[in-house]
Structure formats: structure tokens, C-alpha cells
Design a protein around this motif. Structure first.
Motif, PDB file in Angstrom:
ATOM      1  N   ALA A 143       0.480  -1.258   0.198  1.00 41.36           N
ATOM      2  CA  ALA A 143      -0.034   0.151   0.193  1.00 41.36           C
ATOM      3  C   ALA A 143       0.804   1.615   0.019  1.00 41.36           C
ATOM      4  CB  ALA A 143      -1.036   0.043   1.166  1.00 41.36           C
ATOM      5  N   VAL A 147      -0.505   6.185   2.769  1.00 36.84           N
ATOM      6  CA  VAL A 147      -2.167   5.254   3.688  1.00 36.84           C
ATOM      7  C   VAL A 147      -1.498   4.330   4.585  1.00 36.84           C
ATOM      8  CG1 VAL A 147      -3.551   3.077   2.809  1.00 36.84           C
ATOM      9  CG2 VAL A 147      -3.033   5.219   0.856  1.00 36.84           C
ATOM     10  N   ASP A 197      -2.351  -4.599  -3.801  1.00 39.05           N
ATOM     11  CA  ASP A 197      -2.357  -3.520  -3.391  1.00 39.05           C
ATOM     12  C   ASP A 197      -3.355  -3.071  -2.484  1.00 39.05           C
ATOM     13  OD1 ASP A 197      -1.063  -0.125  -5.098  1.00 39.05           O
ATOM     14  OD2 ASP A 197      -2.022  -1.120  -3.278  1.00 39.05           O
ATOM     15  N   THR A 198      -3.345  -3.048  -1.266  1.00 38.55           N
ATOM     16  CA  THR A 198      -4.552  -2.635  -0.637  1.00 38.55           C
ATOM     17  C   THR A 198      -4.897  -1.742  -0.683  1.00 38.55           C
ATOM     18  OG1 THR A 198      -3.364  -2.235   1.331  1.00 38.55           O
ATOM     19  CG2 THR A 198      -3.970  -5.130   0.854  1.00 38.55           C
ATOM     20  N   SER A 199      -4.195  -0.656  -1.114  1.00 41.29           N
ATOM     21  CA  SER A 199      -4.405   0.814  -0.626  1.00 41.29           C
ATOM     22  C   SER A 199      -6.011   1.641  -0.658  1.00 41.29           C
ATOM     23  CB  SER A 199      -3.622   2.030  -1.653  1.00 41.29           C
ATOM     24  OG  SER A 199      -2.144   1.262  -1.960  1.00 41.29           O
ATOM     25  N   ASN A 200      -6.123   0.756  -1.874  1.00 41.96           N
ATOM     26  CA  ASN A 200      -7.824   0.915  -2.218  1.00 41.96           C
ATOM     27  C   ASN A 200      -9.003   0.307  -2.170  1.00 41.96           C
ATOM     28  OD1 ASN A 200      -7.381   4.046  -2.815  1.00 41.96           O
ATOM     29  ND2 ASN A 200      -6.450   2.738  -4.182  1.00 41.96           N
ATOM     30  N   THR A 202     -11.474  -2.379   0.826  1.00 44.73           N
ATOM     31  CA  THR A 202     -11.432  -2.645   2.216  1.00 44.73           C
ATOM     32  C   THR A 202     -11.108  -3.800   3.053  1.00 44.73           C
ATOM     33  OG1 THR A 202     -12.626  -4.094   1.877  1.00 44.73           O
ATOM     34  CG2 THR A 202     -13.690  -1.487   1.870  1.00 44.73           C
TER      35      THR A 202
END
Ligand SMILES: Nc1ncnc2c1ncn2[C@@H]1O[C@H](COP(=O)(O)OP(=O)(O)OP(=O)(O)O)[C@@H](O)[C@H]1O
Ligand SMILES: Nc1ccn([C@@H]2O[C@H](COP(=O)(O)O)[C@@H](O)[C@H]2O)c(=O)n1
Length: 223
Positions: A143, A147, A197-200, A202
């Protein structure tokens, strides 16, 4: 046949949150290796031994350190450790001492022993590359630093710990640099790991994504 799941990634990418919930849903064991580095970092710091001390000196000191994991708690020399290992400082010490070969050798051996002969979700920086290279499932969570710092900021604020976002962001960037540039067991995506990629995303979306991968690779029941 055991199901071994390795989750690696930088600070704040969501490893602990996701790994704990995965272990619960799959009814298998869970190992937070970061907590072990935090325990060792604090222990050596409080012993007055620096991260660049001789390996022999560190090795000797670690002979008096007994780490256990029982019923969801870490015990150090028989005493349960709590939130004192979850501070930003403990994370910095973990990263500094984590670059010392004697510390890595001590903890990697212990972690390999814990992960042997069981289905487990283990999370950290070198699980898929060093601790469990034979894991059927290897996940590399990422991420953006911003973030991850924001997540850490919200997490500490919820615990009543006010620390500036900029300080957290700098600590995360510093830890990333330390973890990826060290010679021994650097933070790096294993060639057979799946990057998420967990940036966006939940937390639930990340967990569902990993469960899809696990069901393909392991014979497990999702509770
Ligand atoms: N996908 C996400 N969306 C929003 N918040 C998240 C997400 N993943 C994790 N978080 C939150 O971010 C914070 C940090 O998550 P977590 O501790 O799981 O990260 P980590 O990768 O284990 O960090 P560290 O390596 O420093 O332990 C927690 O408060 C968690 O609830
Ligand atoms: N397998 C690991 C796990 C952690 N570290 C080091 O510890 C620091 C703290 O880890 P958290 O997951 O609790 O943030 C981390 O920044 C690493 O330097 C490690 O080296 N190997």
C-alpha cells in the motif's frame, strides 16, 4: 497435508489484521513474527546492547530470552507482554535489531520450529522467502506509504496515542528502507508470491481475495 500461508509486506499494509482473521476463519494457527522482533528489539535496547553489537554478545544475551505464544498471548520469560511492544518506538527498535544476523538467526530458528507440522498463517517480512519457503500460499501485501501512515495514525489515535502523521510517515519510510535494504532476509516479494495492493481495498475485500487463492491451493474449510 498442512496448509501454510505466508503473508509478507511493509508496515501498515494490513498483514496482522488480515492474517488474524484468515486464521480464525480457517480455524488454523497464526504467527505474528513482527511481535517477536519487537520483543527482541525492546529486550536488547533495555539491556543496553546496540543493534550493531557483536553477534556473539547478542547471541549470549538472547540465551536468557524465552519467548512463548500461548492462547493468543506472547510471553517473555513467563510474563505476558502487552501493548508496550505495539508502540512506534518498538517498531523502530525491531527494524534496527532485525538487521543483526544473530537476531535473525535466533528468531528464524524459533519461527521455523513454530511453523513446522501444522497449518498456519504466518506474517512478517521474510516468511515466504526464509521462514516458510515451502508455503503453498504466499501473499505480498503493499500500500502507498501515505495510506499506511494514515492507517497507523488512526490506529494509534484510537488507542489515545496522539503522534503526528508526518512523524509516522517518516518512520514508515525509514522502516521500509531498513527492511528492504538489509543484507540478511530483506523485505522482498518471493517470486511465487501474489502481490495485492490494499491501498484502495477494504479489509474484507483483501480477506476475500486471499481466501480465493487459499481455496485453490489448500484443502481448507472456510468457517
Ligand atoms: N485494507 C485496509 N483498509 C483500511 N484499513 C486497514 C486495511 N488493512 C489494515 N487496516 C488498518 O491499518 C492498521 C494497520 O494494519 P496492520 O497492523 O494489520 O498492518 P501490518 O501490515 O500488520 O503493520 P505492521 O507490519 O506494522 O504490524 C490497522 O488499524 C488496520 O485495522
Ligand atoms: N519476519 C519479520 C517481521 C518483522 N521484522 C522487523 O520487525 C519490524 C516490526 O514488524 P511489524 O510487522 O510489527 O511492523 C519490521 O519493521 C521489521 O524490521 C522482520 O525483520 N522480519
Amino acid at each position: 497435508m498442512y496448509c501454510k500461508i505466508a503473508i509478507d509486506g511493509p508496515a501498515g499494509s494490513g498483514k496482522t489484521t488480515v492474517a488474524k482473521e484468515l486464521a480464525r476463519r480457517l480455524n488454523i494457527d497464526y504467527l505474528d513474527t513482527g511481535a517477536m522482533y519487537r520483543i527482541v528489539g525492546l529486550y536488547l535496547k533495555e539491556s543496553g546492547i546496540g543493534p550493531d553489537a557483536d553477534e556473539e554478545e547478542i547471541q549470549k544475551k538472547l540465551e536468557n530470552l524465552f519467548i512463548e505464544y500461548k492462547d493468543g498471548n506472547y510471553l517473555v520469560n513467563g510474563k505476558i507482554v502487552g501493548d508496550e511492544i505495539r508502540t512506534a518506538e518498538a517498531g523502530v527498535y525491531a527494524s534496527q535489531y532485525g538487521a543483526n544476523p544473530a537476531v535473525r538467526n535466533f528468531l528464524t530458528n524459533l519461527q521455523k520450529e513454530i511453523c513446522k507440522n501444522r497449518s498456519i498463517v504466518a506474517e512478517g517480512r521474510d516468511i515466504g522467502t526464509v521462514v516458510m519457503p515451502d508455503a503453498q500460499v504466499k501473499i505480498f501485501l503493499v500500500a502507498s506509504p501515505e495510506v499506511r501512515a494514515k492507517r497507523r495514525y488512526e490506529e494509534l489515535k484510537a488507542k489515545g496515542k496522539e503522534i503526528s502523521f508526518d512523524i509516522l510517515l517518516n518512520q514508515i519510510i525509514e522502516r521500509d528502507k531498513n527492511d528492504t535494504s538489509r543484507e540478511i532476509a530483506p523485505l522482498v516479494k518471493a517470486p511465487d508470491a501474489v502481490e495485492i495492493d490494499t491501498s484502495n481495498m477494504t479489509i474484507e475485500e483483501v480477506i476475500e481475495e486471499i481466501l480465493r487463492i487459499v481455496k485453490n491451493k489448500c484443502r481448507v474449510i472456510d468457517n
